[in-house]
Design a protein around this motif. Structure first.
Motif, PDB file in Angstrom:
ATOM      1  N   THR A 178       0.809  -1.230   0.000  1.00  0.00           N
ATOM      2  CA  THR A 178       0.000   0.000   0.000  1.00  0.00           C
ATOM      3  C   THR A 178       0.847   1.288   0.000  1.00  0.00           C
ATOM      4  O   THR A 178       0.302   2.372  -0.176  1.00  0.00           O
ATOM      5  N   GLY A 179       2.150   1.130   0.177  1.00  0.00           N
ATOM      6  CA  GLY A 179       3.030   2.298   0.032  1.00  0.00           C
ATOM      7  C   GLY A 179       3.555   2.401  -1.397  1.00  0.00           C
ATOM      8  O   GLY A 179       4.459   3.196  -1.678  1.00  0.00           O
ATOM      9  N   GLY A 180       2.995   1.593  -2.300  1.00  0.00           N
ATOM     10  CA  GLY A 180       3.454   1.590  -3.688  1.00  0.00           C
ATOM     11  C   GLY A 180       4.605   0.609  -3.869  1.00  0.00           C
ATOM     12  O   GLY A 180       5.352   0.349  -2.924  1.00  0.00           O
ATOM     13  N   ILE A 181       4.760   0.095  -5.079  1.00  0.00           N
ATOM     14  CA  ILE A 181       5.820  -0.902  -5.306  1.00  0.00           C
ATOM     15  C   ILE A 181       7.107  -0.268  -5.827  1.00  0.00           C
ATOM     16  O   ILE A 181       8.024  -0.965  -6.241  1.00  0.00           O
ATOM     17  N   GLY A 182       7.164   1.064  -5.787  1.00  0.00           N
ATOM     18  CA  GLY A 182       8.392   1.759  -6.181  1.00  0.00           C
ATOM     19  C   GLY A 182       9.158   2.245  -4.959  1.00  0.00           C
ATOM     20  O   GLY A 182       8.764   1.999  -3.809  1.00  0.00           O
ATOM     21  N   LEU A 183      10.236   2.948  -5.223  1.00  0.00           N
ATOM     22  CA  LEU A 183      11.124   3.430  -4.161  1.00  0.00           C
ATOM     23  C   LEU A 183      10.436   4.427  -3.209  1.00  0.00           C
ATOM     24  O   LEU A 183      10.617   4.381  -1.999  1.00  0.00           O
ATOM     25  N   ALA A 184       9.638   5.331  -3.778  1.00  0.00           N
ATOM     26  CA  ALA A 184       9.002   6.368  -2.947  1.00  0.00           C
ATOM     27  C   ALA A 184       7.862   5.767  -2.135  1.00  0.00           C
ATOM     28  O   ALA A 184       7.214   4.817  -2.565  1.00  0.00           O
ATOM     29  N   ASP A 185       7.620   6.313  -0.942  1.00  0.00           N
ATOM     30  CA  ASP A 185       6.485   5.861  -0.135  1.00  0.00           C
ATOM     31  C   ASP A 185       5.262   6.677  -0.543  1.00  0.00           C
ATOM     32  O   ASP A 185       5.149   7.860  -0.206  1.00  0.00           O
ATOM     33  N   ALA A 186       4.358   6.023  -1.260  1.00  0.00           N
ATOM     34  CA  ALA A 186       3.204   6.714  -1.840  1.00  0.00           C
ATOM     35  C   ALA A 186       2.315   7.354  -0.777  1.00  0.00           C
ATOM     36  O   ALA A 186       1.524   8.247  -1.078  1.00  0.00           O
ATOM     37  N   ASP A 231       7.161   1.710   8.867  1.00  0.00           N
ATOM     38  CA  ASP A 231       7.073   2.769   7.851  1.00  0.00           C
ATOM     39  C   ASP A 231       8.348   2.932   7.044  1.00  0.00           C
ATOM     40  O   ASP A 231       8.737   4.054   6.717  1.00  0.00           O
ATOM     41  N   ARG A 232       8.998   1.818   6.768  1.00  0.00           N
ATOM     42  CA  ARG A 232      10.207   1.878   5.931  1.00  0.00           C
ATOM     43  C   ARG A 232       9.976   1.077   4.670  1.00  0.00           C
ATOM     44  O   ARG A 232       9.348   0.019   4.683  1.00  0.00           O
ATOM     45  N   LYS A 233      10.502   1.585   3.559  1.00  0.00           N
ATOM     46  CA  LYS A 233      10.395   0.831   2.305  1.00  0.00           C
ATOM     47  C   LYS A 233      11.440  -0.281   2.285  1.00  0.00           C
ATOM     48  O   LYS A 233      12.566  -0.096   2.754  1.00  0.00           O
ATOM     49  N   VAL A 234      11.022  -1.414   1.736  1.00  0.00           N
ATOM     50  CA  VAL A 234      11.902  -2.584   1.644  1.00  0.00           C
ATOM     51  C   VAL A 234      12.018  -2.959   0.164  1.00  0.00           C
ATOM     52  O   VAL A 234      11.026  -3.360  -0.456  1.00  0.00           O
ATOM     53  N   GLY A 235      13.204  -2.802  -0.403  1.00  0.00           N
ATOM     54  CA  GLY A 235      13.419  -3.182  -1.800  1.00  0.00           C
ATOM     55  C   GLY A 235      13.693  -4.679  -1.879  1.00  0.00           C
ATOM     56  O   GLY A 235      14.635  -5.168  -1.247  1.00  0.00           O
ATOM     57  N   VAL A 236      12.870  -5.384  -2.626  1.00  0.00           N
ATOM     58  CA  VAL A 236      13.070  -6.824  -2.805  1.00  0.00           C
ATOM     59  C   VAL A 236      13.751  -6.993  -4.168  1.00  0.00           C
ATOM     60  O   VAL A 236      13.112  -6.808  -5.204  1.00  0.00           O
ATOM     61  N   PHE A 237      15.035  -7.286  -4.135  1.00  0.00           N
ATOM     62  CA  PHE A 237      15.810  -7.334  -5.378  1.00  0.00           C
ATOM     63  C   PHE A 237      15.694  -8.731  -5.987  1.00  0.00           C
ATOM     64  O   PHE A 237      16.484  -9.637  -5.709  1.00  0.00           O
ATOM     65  N   LEU A 238      14.668  -8.858  -6.843  1.00  0.00           N
ATOM     66  CA  LEU A 238      14.351 -10.160  -7.437  1.00  0.00           C
ATOM     67  C   LEU A 238      15.525 -10.667  -8.282  1.00  0.00           C
ATOM     68  O   LEU A 238      15.802 -11.867  -8.328  1.00  0.00           O
ATOM     69  N   GLY A 239      16.210  -9.733  -8.932  1.00  0.00           N
ATOM     70  CA  GLY A 239      17.354 -10.115  -9.767  1.00  0.00           C
ATOM     71  C   GLY A 239      18.469 -10.740  -8.950  1.00  0.00           C
ATOM     72  O   GLY A 239      19.123 -11.697  -9.388  1.00  0.00           O
ATOM     73  N   ALA A 240      18.688 -10.215  -7.737  1.00  0.00           N
ATOM     74  CA  ALA A 240      19.723 -10.777  -6.858  1.00  0.00           C
ATOM     75  C   ALA A 240      19.281 -12.138  -6.321  1.00  0.00           C
ATOM     76  O   ALA A 240      20.068 -13.089  -6.259  1.00  0.00           O
TER      77      ALA A 240
END
Ligand code: HEM
Length: 409
Positions: free
Chosen positions: A76-84, A316-325
């Motif tokens: 719900t915070g968006g799937i990008g880097l910014a917190d929507a 309230d922190r964004k978590v990047g899930v690096f699928l490529g890694a």
């Protein structure tokens, strides 16, 4: 004196995410992400990506855990880097399917799923096979050295996807919209600004394309409008879904097929092995998407303080899930950096995992299988005919140019 019972107290000592200074959106990393992947995995289950103030996860097991738990890790915070959810975040309208948690997500997903069932997807096969065969014949009638991204993969996907979904098409507009979509989910860097500049002339066209009068009767998008008429989905959802499909369904598949062809052009013995039984094409595509995962990263947001693999995470922190890694994690894959069409790729994360796993994956697989099968039937060998070039895109691993020589049988 009475004995005091000694209660066994198990205490888990949580660690903090290890800082990692590499910027995953730096140009050199986007062109060659593997050193970053390795550093991210080596940093531990979760790293603090100091360039952007977000967490990063690169191990296969941990990435899967994040994707499969919407209670800790929400979209719900968006799937990008910014917190929507934060005021001032540079953001587009939220995606009503992807950026929503269960139970609302579950209801909409069930409705959309009806139109992407195996039987429905199979219904597109004959057209895709015909279009793929015709395109390969046309290319073999020509000079046989082709720039495969534009003349083979894009040409094909733009035809079959647009026909199946039933949306209108303008090549320049679609390319600009793709660039916007997959650069918008990163930081506001030069790639983002350039993509936003390039897309301006097409924004109204794109907005109009999502309206009922511009979708083809009988196509997939049309079915969304019929669902809206029937009251199974809320007013406005059909347009939002159409927007999502156009944004997400083409560049991703072009990227996956392009990478597969690149690796096969370097592995002539594997091409011959596939020719012995063209039904192996599907596995070849899976391995291509594992190796060069089209969506390199997707984000979640922590809704409360929580723990992941012994690491303490704040709310309230964004978590990047690096699928490529994760798809090259040596703890999960043997020889992860080798392309092997024979590999059992079950469990790769190129199509995500959990509630939001890619709803279009059967369609993407069918598209890839039909094109690769058409090539395997008519082309004895595909050979590199020049250096491939990767296109830097904030969220995506995709080729810009792939010169190939097609040797007819
Ligand atoms: C090789 C091609 C493709 C790849 C690698 C891919 C990858 C993904 C990934 C990783 C996700 C999950 C994102 C997340 O959890 O944050 C996803 C979701 C999604 N994909 Fe795909 N995709 C592909 C093709 C397609 C196609 C062809 C369509 C449309 C027909 C499509 C439509 C969607 C939609 C609508 C979602 C959201 C599903 C939901 O939230 O329930 N994708 N895709």
């Amino acid at each position: 004196m009475p004995l005091i019972p000694i209660t066994e107290v198990r205490m888990t000592v949580l660690t903090s995410p290890a800082p990692l200074a590499i910027d995953p959106y730096a140009m050199d990393v986007l062109r060659h992400p593997y050193d970053f992947h390795e550093a991210l995995r080596a940093a531990g289950p979760v790293a603090e990506l100091t360039a952007h103030g977000v967490y990063g996860v690169g191990g296969h097991a941990e990435a899967q855990e994040v994707l499969k738990d919407h209670r800790r890790f929400s979209t719900t915070g968006g799937i990008g880097l910014a917190d929507a959810r934060k005021p001032g975040a540079h953001f587009r309208p939220l995606n009503q399917l992807l950026e929503v948690d269960p139970p609302d997500h579950t209801k909409l997903r069930a409705v959309v799923n009806r139109h992407l069932s195996p039987a429905k997807v199979r219904g597109w096969r004959a057209d895709m096979e015909r279009d793929a065969a015709a395109l390969v014949e046309r290319l073999l009638d020509g000079p046989r050295e082709v720039e495969a991204v534009e003349h083979l993969v894009e040409s094909y996907i733009f035809k079959v996807f647009v026909d199946a979904v039933g949306v209108r098409f303008d090549r320049d507009a679609i390319l600009a919209i793709g660039a916007m979509s997959f650069n918008q989910s990163g930081p506001p860097n030069d790639l983002y600004h350039e993509a936003m500049r390039r897309v301006q002339p097409y924004l109204q066209w794109f907005e109009d394309s999502q309206q009922r009068q511009h979708v083809r009767e009988g196509g997939l998008a049309w079915q969304f409008f019929l669902e809206e008429d029937a009251g199974t989905i809320a007013p406005g959802t059909a347009s939002n879904l159409t927007r999502t499909f156009v944004r997400g369904g083409m560049d991703s598949t072009i990227a996956g097929i392009g990478s597969t062809l690149l690796h096969l052009s370097r592995q002539p013995a594997q091409w011959q092995w596939l020719r012995e039984d063209p039904s192996r094409a599907r596995g070849a595509f899976e391995e291509g998407t594992r190796m060069e995962t089209p969506f390199q990263v997707t984000y979640r947001v922590t809704l409360a303080d929580c723990e992941l693999a012994g690491v303490q995470l704040q709310a309230d922190r964004k978590v990047g899930v690096f699928l490529g890694a994760a798809n090259r994690d040596p703890r999960r894959w043997e020889r992860p950096d080798d392309y092997d069409a024979r590999r059992n790729t079950v469990g790769h994360l190129a199509f995500g995992a959990g509630d939001h796993n890619c709803i279009g994956q059967m369609m993407a697989r069918l598209e890839a299988e039909c094109l690769l099968a058409a090539l395997l039937a008519r082309v004895k060998a595909i050979e590199p005919a020049g250096a491939p070039e990767w296109r830097p895109v904030n969220q995506m691993r995709t080729l810009d140019r792939l010169p190939l020589r097609l040797v007819p049988q």
